[in-house]
Scaffold this active site. Structure first.
Site, PDB file in Angstrom:
ATOM      1  N   ASN A 117      -1.949   0.143   7.154  1.00 19.29           N
ATOM      2  CA  ASN A 117      -1.451  -1.166   7.602  1.00 19.29           C
ATOM      3  C   ASN A 117      -0.603  -1.878   6.550  1.00 19.29           C
ATOM      4  O   ASN A 117      -0.532  -3.095   6.499  1.00 19.29           O
ATOM      5  CB  ASN A 117      -2.613  -2.027   8.110  1.00 19.29           C
ATOM      6  CG  ASN A 117      -3.642  -2.314   7.030  1.00 19.29           C
ATOM      7  OD1 ASN A 117      -3.484  -1.891   5.884  1.00 19.29           O
ATOM      8  ND2 ASN A 117      -4.683  -3.029   7.387  1.00 19.29           N
ATOM      9  N   LYS A 137       0.834  -1.202   0.000  1.00 20.79           N
ATOM     10  CA  LYS A 137       0.000   0.000   0.000  1.00 20.79           C
ATOM     11  C   LYS A 137       0.875   1.262   0.000  1.00 20.79           C
ATOM     12  O   LYS A 137       2.086   1.190   0.221  1.00 20.79           O
ATOM     13  CB  LYS A 137      -0.929  -0.053   1.213  1.00 20.79           C
ATOM     14  CG  LYS A 137      -1.966  -1.201   1.144  1.00 20.79           C
ATOM     15  CD  LYS A 137      -2.854  -1.188   2.374  1.00 20.79           C
ATOM     16  CE  LYS A 137      -3.987  -2.191   2.286  1.00 20.79           C
ATOM     17  NZ  LYS A 137      -4.842  -2.149   3.511  1.00 20.79           N
ATOM     18  N   ARG A 153      -2.477 -14.577   4.454  1.00 20.39           N
ATOM     19  CA  ARG A 153      -3.166 -13.848   5.534  1.00 20.39           C
ATOM     20  C   ARG A 153      -2.444 -14.083   6.866  1.00 20.39           C
ATOM     21  O   ARG A 153      -2.352 -13.184   7.687  1.00 20.39           O
ATOM     22  CB  ARG A 153      -4.639 -14.280   5.646  1.00 20.39           C
ATOM     23  CG  ARG A 153      -5.523 -13.930   4.451  1.00 20.39           C
ATOM     24  CD  ARG A 153      -5.860 -12.464   4.317  1.00 20.39           C
ATOM     25  NE  ARG A 153      -6.558 -11.908   5.440  1.00 20.39           N
ATOM     26  CZ  ARG A 153      -7.256 -10.766   5.403  1.00 20.39           C
ATOM     27  NH1 ARG A 153      -7.347 -10.071   4.264  1.00 20.39           N
ATOM     28  NH2 ARG A 153      -7.831 -10.284   6.467  1.00 20.39           N
ATOM     29  N   ARG A 160       2.345  -6.853   9.297  1.00 22.49           N
ATOM     30  CA  ARG A 160       1.654  -5.688   9.859  1.00 22.49           C
ATOM     31  C   ARG A 160       2.185  -5.358  11.254  1.00 22.49           C
ATOM     32  O   ARG A 160       2.358  -4.184  11.602  1.00 22.49           O
ATOM     33  CB  ARG A 160       0.144  -5.921   9.855  1.00 22.49           C
ATOM     34  CG  ARG A 160      -0.437  -5.738   8.443  1.00 22.49           C
ATOM     35  CD  ARG A 160      -1.852  -6.235   8.359  1.00 22.49           C
ATOM     36  NE  ARG A 160      -2.544  -5.773   7.143  1.00 22.49           N
ATOM     37  CZ  ARG A 160      -3.708  -6.253   6.739  1.00 22.49           C
ATOM     38  NH1 ARG A 160      -4.309  -7.215   7.431  1.00 22.49           N
ATOM     39  NH2 ARG A 160      -4.267  -5.788   5.643  1.00 22.49           N
ATOM     40  N   THR A 195      -5.782  -7.191  10.652  1.00 15.10           N
ATOM     41  CA  THR A 195      -5.975  -5.863  10.054  1.00 15.10           C
ATOM     42  C   THR A 195      -5.407  -4.763  10.952  1.00 15.10           C
ATOM     43  O   THR A 195      -4.736  -3.849  10.472  1.00 15.10           O
ATOM     44  CB  THR A 195      -7.497  -5.616   9.841  1.00 15.10           C
ATOM     45  OG1 THR A 195      -8.048  -6.730   9.147  1.00 15.10           O
ATOM     46  CG2 THR A 195      -7.739  -4.342   9.066  1.00 15.10           C
ATOM     47  N   HIS A 208      -2.033  -5.425   1.638  1.00 10.95           N
ATOM     48  CA  HIS A 208      -3.317  -6.105   1.416  1.00 10.95           C
ATOM     49  C   HIS A 208      -3.063  -7.565   1.071  1.00 10.95           C
ATOM     50  O   HIS A 208      -2.081  -7.885   0.407  1.00 10.95           O
ATOM     51  CB  HIS A 208      -4.054  -5.439   0.236  1.00 10.95           C
ATOM     52  CG  HIS A 208      -5.229  -6.240  -0.245  1.00 10.95           C
ATOM     53  ND1 HIS A 208      -6.469  -6.166   0.359  1.00 10.95           N
ATOM     54  CD2 HIS A 208      -5.341  -7.173  -1.227  1.00 10.95           C
ATOM     55  CE1 HIS A 208      -7.305  -7.001  -0.260  1.00 10.95           C
ATOM     56  NE2 HIS A 208      -6.638  -7.626  -1.221  1.00 10.95           N
ATOM     57  N   TYR A 214     -12.443  -1.832  -3.436  1.00 11.34           N
ATOM     58  CA  TYR A 214     -12.978  -1.966  -2.073  1.00 11.34           C
ATOM     59  C   TYR A 214     -14.500  -1.805  -2.031  1.00 11.34           C
ATOM     60  O   TYR A 214     -15.056  -1.456  -1.005  1.00 11.34           O
ATOM     61  CB  TYR A 214     -12.301  -0.966  -1.141  1.00 11.34           C
ATOM     62  CG  TYR A 214     -10.942  -1.416  -0.641  1.00 11.34           C
ATOM     63  CD1 TYR A 214     -10.798  -2.600   0.088  1.00 11.34           C
ATOM     64  CD2 TYR A 214      -9.800  -0.651  -0.855  1.00 11.34           C
ATOM     65  CE1 TYR A 214      -9.562  -3.008   0.572  1.00 11.34           C
ATOM     66  CE2 TYR A 214      -8.557  -1.053  -0.371  1.00 11.34           C
ATOM     67  CZ  TYR A 214      -8.452  -2.236   0.350  1.00 11.34           C
ATOM     68  OH  TYR A 214      -7.225  -2.636   0.836  1.00 11.34           O
ATOM     69  N   GLU A 227      -9.492  -9.973  -7.698  1.00 16.21           N
ATOM     70  CA  GLU A 227      -8.538  -8.900  -7.391  1.00 16.21           C
ATOM     71  C   GLU A 227      -7.330  -8.934  -8.327  1.00 16.21           C
ATOM     72  O   GLU A 227      -6.810  -7.886  -8.720  1.00 16.21           O
ATOM     73  CB  GLU A 227      -8.096  -8.999  -5.935  1.00 16.21           C
ATOM     74  CG  GLU A 227      -9.230  -8.655  -4.968  1.00 16.21           C
ATOM     75  CD  GLU A 227      -8.863  -8.832  -3.510  1.00 16.21           C
ATOM     76  OE1 GLU A 227      -9.733  -8.575  -2.652  1.00 16.21           O
ATOM     77  OE2 GLU A 227      -7.714  -9.207  -3.209  1.00 16.21           O
TER      78      GLU A 227
HETATM   79  N1  UDP Z   1      -9.657  -0.298   7.437  1.00 12.06           N
HETATM   80  C1  UDP Z   1      -9.766   0.881   8.156  1.00 12.06           C
HETATM   81  N2  UDP Z   1     -10.500   0.883   9.317  1.00 12.06           N
HETATM   82  C2  UDP Z   1     -11.122  -0.234   9.783  1.00 12.06           C
HETATM   83  C3  UDP Z   1     -11.022  -1.417   9.050  1.00 12.06           C
HETATM   84  C4  UDP Z   1     -10.279  -1.421   7.883  1.00 12.06           C
HETATM   85  O1  UDP Z   1      -9.226   1.903   7.756  1.00 12.06           O
HETATM   86  O2  UDP Z   1     -11.766  -0.169  10.857  1.00 12.06           O
HETATM   87  C5  UDP Z   1      -8.880  -0.314   6.175  1.00 12.06           C
HETATM   88  C6  UDP Z   1      -7.527  -1.044   6.316  1.00 12.06           C
HETATM   89  O3  UDP Z   1      -6.570  -0.383   5.466  1.00 12.06           O
HETATM   90  C7  UDP Z   1      -7.875  -2.431   5.812  1.00 12.06           C
HETATM   91  C8  UDP Z   1      -8.866  -2.114   4.673  1.00 12.06           C
HETATM   92  O4  UDP Z   1      -9.622  -1.011   5.184  1.00 12.06           O
HETATM   93  O5  UDP Z   1      -6.743  -3.154   5.392  1.00 12.06           O
HETATM   94  C9  UDP Z   1      -9.793  -3.245   4.299  1.00 12.06           C
HETATM   95  O6  UDP Z   1     -10.453  -3.702   5.462  1.00 12.06           O
HETATM   96  P1  UDP Z   1     -10.627  -5.275   5.733  1.00 12.06           P
HETATM   97  O7  UDP Z   1     -11.582  -5.426   6.877  1.00 12.06           O
HETATM   98  O8  UDP Z   1     -10.957  -5.971   4.456  1.00 12.06           O
HETATM   99  O9  UDP Z   1      -9.177  -5.698   6.272  1.00 12.06           O
HETATM  100  P2  UDP Z   1      -8.021  -6.612   5.611  1.00 12.06           P
HETATM  101  O10 UDP Z   1      -8.712  -7.670   4.777  1.00 12.06           O
HETATM  102  O11 UDP Z   1      -7.165  -5.692   4.794  1.00 12.06           O
HETATM  103  O12 UDP Z   1      -7.279  -7.193   6.784  1.00 12.06           O
HETATM  104 MG    MG Z   2     -10.187  -7.548   3.361  1.00 12.12          MG
END
Ligand code: UDP
Ligand code: MG
Length: 143
Positions: free
Chosen positions: A113, A10, A86, A103, A92, A116, A50, A127
């Site tokens: 974070n 990112k 993952r 992370r 996250t 992705h 997204y 994706e």
């Molecule tokens: N994100 C955020 N606030 C939140 C949750 C997610 O800003 O409370 C952002 C963060 O950059 C995250 C992305 O949105 O990676 C996508 O969220 P997701 O829940 O899909 O998390 P990921 O799959 O990336 O762990």
């Molecule tokens: Mg996600």
């Protein structure tokens, strides 16, 4: 169970000069890089990527962040790629991520974070298609 997933380094990862270090973590964990590019997302493109989060309160800020600078989408291969990747990136919220995860090591906040990773085989395929055309993948690596 597919052997392919999509990672994105990112904009904060690129800004902090961590591209090399993070890719080394990924390849040290057994992933193979099979396609990679640098892109600057537009609001439309980030919003499409997204789409699933468009009703969430953090959506606007997420799109600001993802369009704030270049990022690096990467197609990765390894057995059970989605799940293994993952695990490698961690939760996250970096404060909740396990020790040693990408992370935990490098991320600032739940938003910024670093990285992705696709969350299912179906989403990985979608994706990958968001960033790489079939023709391109065929030309790059024969798949
Ligand atoms: N994100 C955020 N606030 C939140 C949750 C997610 O800003 O409370 C952002 C963060 O950059 C995250 C992305 O949105 O990676 C996508 O969220 P997701 O829940 O899909 O998390 P990921 O799959 O990336 O762990
Ligand atoms: Mg996600």
């Amino acid at each position: 169970m597919s052997n392919r997933t999509l990672a994105i380094l990112k904009p904060d990862c690129v800004r902090k000069g961590l591209i090399g270090e993070v890719i080394t973590k990924i390849t040290d964990d057994g992933f193979k890089v099979t396609a990679l590019k640098m892109v600057k997302l537009t609001k439309d493109s980030a919003g499409g990527f997204y789409e699933i989060h468009k009703e969430r309160p953090f959506f606007g800020e997420l799109i600001e962040y993802m369009t704030s600078g270049p990022c690096v989408p990467i197609v990765l291969e390894r057995e059970n790629a989605v799940e293994n990747f993952r695990k490698l990136i961690g939760a996250t919220d970096p404060q909740k991520a396990d020790e040693g995860t990408i992370r935990k090591l490098y991320a600032e906040s739940i938003q910024e974070n670093i990285i992705h990773g696709s969350d299912s085989d179906e989403n990985a395929a979608k994706e990958i298609g968001h960033f790489f055309s079939r023709k391109e993948l065929l030309e790059i690596n024969g798949f």
